[in-house]
Design an enzyme around this catalytic site. Structure first.
Site, PDB file in Angstrom:
ATOM      1  CB  THR A   1      -0.906  -0.003   1.257  1.00 17.92           C
ATOM      2  OG1 THR A   1      -1.622  -1.234   1.279  1.00 17.92           O
ATOM      3  CG2 THR A   1      -1.877   1.155   1.256  1.00 17.92           C
TER       4      THR A   1
ATOM      5  CB  VAL B   1       3.062   9.096  14.476  1.00 18.29           C
ATOM      6  CG1 VAL B   1       2.062   9.482  15.552  1.00 18.29           C
ATOM      7  CG2 VAL B   1       4.256   8.392  15.083  1.00 18.29           C
TER       8      VAL B   1
ATOM      9  N   GLY C   1      -0.490   8.536  10.094  1.00 17.63           N
ATOM     10  CA  GLY C   1      -0.506   8.561   8.620  1.00 17.63           C
ATOM     11  C   GLY C   1      -0.173   9.904   8.021  1.00 17.63           C
TER      12      GLY C   1
ATOM     13  CB  ILE D   1      -1.886  13.881  10.947  1.00 13.14           C
ATOM     14  CG1 ILE D   1      -3.344  13.539  10.652  1.00 13.14           C
ATOM     15  CG2 ILE D   1      -1.789  15.108  11.834  1.00 13.14           C
ATOM     16  CD1 ILE D   1      -4.172  13.243  11.904  1.00 13.14           C
TER      17      ILE D   1
ATOM     18  N   GLY E   1     -11.405  -4.912   4.782  1.00 14.73           N
ATOM     19  CA  GLY E   1      -9.942  -4.913   4.733  1.00 14.73           C
ATOM     20  C   GLY E   1      -9.320  -3.871   5.653  1.00 14.73           C
TER      21      GLY E   1
ATOM     22  CG  ASP F   1      -1.403   0.602  14.746  1.00 13.79           C
ATOM     23  OD1 ASP F   1      -0.464   0.540  13.941  1.00 13.79           O
ATOM     24  OD2 ASP F   1      -2.264   1.511  14.737  1.00 13.79           O
TER      25      ASP F   1
ATOM     26  CE  LYS G   1      -0.428   4.217  14.050  1.00 15.67           C
ATOM     27  NZ  LYS G   1      -1.785   4.173  13.513  1.00 15.67           N
TER      28      LYS G   1
HETATM   29  N1  LIG Z   1      -1.097   0.886   5.080  1.00 13.17           N
HETATM   30  C1  LIG Z   1      -1.177   1.999   5.761  1.00 13.17           C
HETATM   31  O1  LIG Z   1      -2.149   2.740   5.660  1.00 13.17           O
HETATM   32  C2  LIG Z   1      -0.045   2.396   6.685  1.00 13.17           C
HETATM   33  C3  LIG Z   1      -0.156   3.596   7.424  1.00 13.17           C
HETATM   34  C4  LIG Z   1       0.901   4.005   8.236  1.00 13.17           C
HETATM   35  C5  LIG Z   1       2.028   3.220   8.341  1.00 13.17           C
HETATM   36  N2  LIG Z   1       2.108   2.037   7.645  1.00 13.17           N
HETATM   37  C6  LIG Z   1       3.307   1.239   7.781  1.00 13.17           C
HETATM   38  O2  LIG Z   1       3.956   1.168   6.514  1.00 13.17           O
HETATM   39  C7  LIG Z   1       4.649  -0.079   6.399  1.00 13.17           C
HETATM   40  C8  LIG Z   1       4.162  -0.785   5.138  1.00 13.17           C
HETATM   41  O3  LIG Z   1       2.763  -0.986   5.255  1.00 13.17           O
HETATM   42  P1  LIG Z   1       1.860  -1.453   3.989  1.00 13.17           P
HETATM   43  O4  LIG Z   1       0.455  -1.269   4.428  1.00 13.17           O
HETATM   44  O5  LIG Z   1       2.341  -0.805   2.751  1.00 13.17           O
HETATM   45  O6  LIG Z   1       2.194  -3.010   3.986  1.00 13.17           O
HETATM   46  P2  LIG Z   1       1.873  -4.071   2.812  1.00 13.17           P
HETATM   47  O7  LIG Z   1       0.843  -3.534   1.905  1.00 13.17           O
HETATM   48  O8  LIG Z   1       1.674  -5.369   3.483  1.00 13.17           O
HETATM   49  O9  LIG Z   1       3.259  -4.101   2.006  1.00 13.17           O
HETATM   50  C9  LIG Z   1       4.418  -4.692   2.519  1.00 13.17           C
HETATM   51  C10 LIG Z   1       5.400  -4.836   1.394  1.00 13.17           C
HETATM   52  O10 LIG Z   1       6.599  -5.401   1.917  1.00 13.17           O
HETATM   53  C11 LIG Z   1       6.999  -6.476   1.081  1.00 13.17           C
HETATM   54  N3  LIG Z   1       7.703  -7.473   1.884  1.00 13.17           N
HETATM   55  C12 LIG Z   1       7.208  -8.187   2.931  1.00 13.17           C
HETATM   56  N4  LIG Z   1       8.151  -9.014   3.400  1.00 13.17           N
HETATM   57  C13 LIG Z   1       9.239  -8.834   2.634  1.00 13.17           C
HETATM   58  C14 LIG Z   1      10.521  -9.415   2.608  1.00 13.17           C
HETATM   59  N5  LIG Z   1      10.872 -10.367   3.476  1.00 13.17           N
HETATM   60  N6  LIG Z   1      11.391  -8.994   1.671  1.00 13.17           N
HETATM   61  C15 LIG Z   1      11.051  -8.038   0.787  1.00 13.17           C
HETATM   62  N7  LIG Z   1       9.849  -7.451   0.749  1.00 13.17           N
HETATM   63  C16 LIG Z   1       8.955  -7.844   1.664  1.00 13.17           C
HETATM   64  C17 LIG Z   1       5.727  -7.038   0.480  1.00 13.17           C
HETATM   65  O11 LIG Z   1       6.030  -7.723  -0.714  1.00 13.17           O
HETATM   66  P3  LIG Z   1       4.880  -8.408  -1.638  1.00 13.17           P
HETATM   67  O12 LIG Z   1       4.025  -7.259  -2.104  1.00 13.17           O
HETATM   68  O13 LIG Z   1       5.626  -9.025  -2.747  1.00 13.17           O
HETATM   69  O14 LIG Z   1       4.162  -9.340  -0.747  1.00 13.17           O
HETATM   70  C18 LIG Z   1       4.931  -5.749   0.268  1.00 13.17           C
HETATM   71  O15 LIG Z   1       5.242  -5.183  -0.976  1.00 13.17           O
HETATM   72  C19 LIG Z   1       4.360  -0.829   7.699  1.00 13.17           C
HETATM   73  O16 LIG Z   1       5.393  -0.590   8.602  1.00 13.17           O
HETATM   74  C20 LIG Z   1       3.073  -0.196   8.197  1.00 13.17           C
HETATM   75  O17 LIG Z   1       2.927  -0.282   9.605  1.00 13.17           O
HETATM   76  C21 LIG Z   1       1.093   1.632   6.826  1.00 13.17           C
END
Ligand SMILES: NC(=O)c1ccc[n+]([C@@H]2O[C@H](COP(=O)([O-])OP(=O)(O)OC[C@H]3O[C@@H](n4cnc5c(N)ncnc54)[C@H](OP(=O)(O)O)[C@@H]3O)[C@@H](O)[C@H]2O)c1
Length: 433
Positions: free
Chosen positions: A19, A139, A141, A143, A194, A208, A212
């Site tokens: 994402t 923290v 998102g 903001i 989701g 979570d 933060k």
């Molecule tokens: N989503 C949100 O709204 C949001 C908001 C604030 C902070 N965050 C933080 O941002 C970070 C990413 O979140 P996300 O929602 O983008 O997660 P996500 O959609 O699950 O994406 C994770 C990515 O990491 C890759 N990955 C996982 N294990 C790996 C490994 N061993 N080697 C290489 N690549 C690997 C995955 O590859 P594949 O795609 O090939 O599986 C995927 O592309 C997290 O720390 C989360 O807490 C997210």
């Protein structure tokens, strides 16, 4: 294009194309000219990586080098800034972040779990190498709360930092209220949409949001991140009755984080609380986040916005990347890591009014016994309401005047001994906001 006499392009290596990672690639592709105009140099991606190379991610990736291994990506010679968007408090995210910092790279991450557990070590490592480690996206998102604290409010002695920082919990609580639906049904709805993490307890258990809060407390009070001393309580026990009856008394229930420096030490709580319906926090709907910052000179500052999602989170990642491109090199937690102090945890929370929901046997003198128990514990009643009932027990709501949690626990134990209670009482703190 970059000014030929200025610095060369800033070269990013992005690990994680989910994402957030995909969102970052999209902004860099779409806003290239604007980013160059704002920083005076091109911001380019040299390499990217994720687990699966074949996945269609809805974004152009063919022009970048590909690395499956985040550590290899983090240490490439043609990467200046390692952008860690894999997630997880250990494993590849932590290994690659350490490797990048050891190799003298700057790091931008959205990973609150990793920083809540390893923030001090990583900040010290960054500083020992003259690198920066930034985490605006971790923290609340989109903001810009880390910037607000480290920059805009840096002239203040902060007294309290509060916030609703888990959009999923706020969605569940406001949906229960608007739809008159119980917790389990709304939880299932959130899962279908989701909205929940792979481990839902990270959301509904308050973990979570607790990560933060611990990060914000470190910046606000100049203390080392201390997630272990965040009091955590999730929203799983909140019933539709609590929500409607709290509303009846002029309150809404929020999973509220509060970090407060007191004479007794640092208080950090992420627990369900009642807040006045008319307050900014009480007005917060759906998945939106809100952070309230209180400083001695500025008074109260309220920030509200999208706490998660592709665009908002990528926007926050870009703000850190832009700082680095501009040559702005701030300490991870707003001051050098070795100057952060070890906070003494407060041994008890600040006194507050409490909301009590109890069920009493419908017999003469039952309410008087409860009032006596409260009085014996030194707790006075502010308001009380008894609801109509058809069965043999009567629901009663009590709002107390300010009291300590210890006194309340004495009263709750006393109530259990009266023999007039039916079921367990619900006690929720009313936060003055
Ligand atoms: N989503 C949100 O709204 C949001 C908001 C604030 C902070 N965050 C933080 O941002 C970070 C990413 O979140 P996300 O929602 O983008 O997660 P996500 O959609 O699950 O994406 C994770 C990515 O990491 C890759 N990955 C996982 N294990 C790996 C490994 N061993 N080697 C290489 N690549 C690997 C995955 O590859 P594949 O795609 O090939 O599986 C995927 O592309 C997290 O720390 C989360 O807490 C997210």
């Amino acid at each position: 294009m970059t000014n030929p006499t200025g610095p060369g392009p800033l070269r990013l290596g992005i690990a994680g194309l989910g994402t957030v990672g995909t969102g970052v690639v999209k902004i860099i592709q779409r806003q290239a000219a604007r980013l160059t105009a704002r920083t005076g140099r091109d911001i380019v991606i040299t390499a990217v990586g994720a687990r699966s190379r074949d996945k269609d991610r809805g974004v152009r990736l063919g022009e970048y080098e590909w690395e499956n291994d985040p550590v290899a990506l983090a240490t490439r010679d043609d990467v200046d800034v390692f952008v860690e968007l894999v997630g997880g408090d250990t494993g590849p995210a932590l290994e690659a972040t350490r490797a990048a910092l050891k190799a003298g790279k700057d790091v931008v991450t959205a990973n609150k779990a990793m920083l809540a557990h390893h923030g001090q070590e990583l900040a010290e490592l960054a500083e020992s190498k003259g690198s920066v480690l930034r985490f605006e996206a971790a923290v609340a998102g989109g903001i810009p709360v880390v910037k607000a604290l480290t920059e805009g409010l840096a002239g203040n002695e902060m007294s309290r930092v509060m916030g609703v920082m888990n959009g999923t919990c706020n969605y569940i609580l406001t949906r229960m209220e608007s739809g008159g639906i119980g917790y389990n049904a709304v939880f299932a709805e959130a899962a279908d949409l989701g909205y929940l993490e792979a481990d839902p307890n990270l959301d509904v258990g308050g973990i979570d949001a607790g990560h933060k809060l611990a990060l914000l407390a470190a910046i606000a009070f100049g203390t080392r991140v201390d997630f272990d001393n965040v009091t955590l309580e999730g929203i799983q026990r909140i019933s539709i009755d609590d929500i409607t009856q709290a509303a009846d008394m002029g309150y809404r229930i929020k999973l509220l984080g509060v970090a407060q420096m007191t004479a007794r030490g640092l208080e950090q709580r992420m627990t369900p609380c009642l807040v006045p319906t008319a307050s900014p926090l009480g007005q917060l709907e759906g998945g939106t986040n809100m952070v309230v910052l209180e400083g001695d000179s500025v008074g109260q500052t309220v920030l509200r916005g999208a706490g998660a999602g592709m665009g908002p989170t990528a926007s926050a990642v870009l703000s850190d990347v832009i700082d680095i491109a501009r040559g702005t090199r701030l300490s991870t937690f707003g001051q050098p890591a070795h100057t952060l102090t070890v906070a003494k945890p407060a041994n008890a929370p600040t006194p507050a009014p409490f909301y009590l929901r109890i069920r009493l046997q419908d017999k003469p003198g039952a309410l008087a016994k409860i009032a006596t128990v409260l009085g014996d514990a030194g707790i006075s009643i502010d308001r009380m309401r008894q609801y109509d009932h058809k069965d043999s027990s009567a629901p009663v709501l009590i709002v107390t005047h300010k009291t300590t949690r210890d006194a309340l626990d004495v009263a709750l134990a006393g109530m259990a001994g009266t023999g007039v209670l039916v079921g367990d009482p619900v006690a929720l703190r009313i936060e003055e906001v």
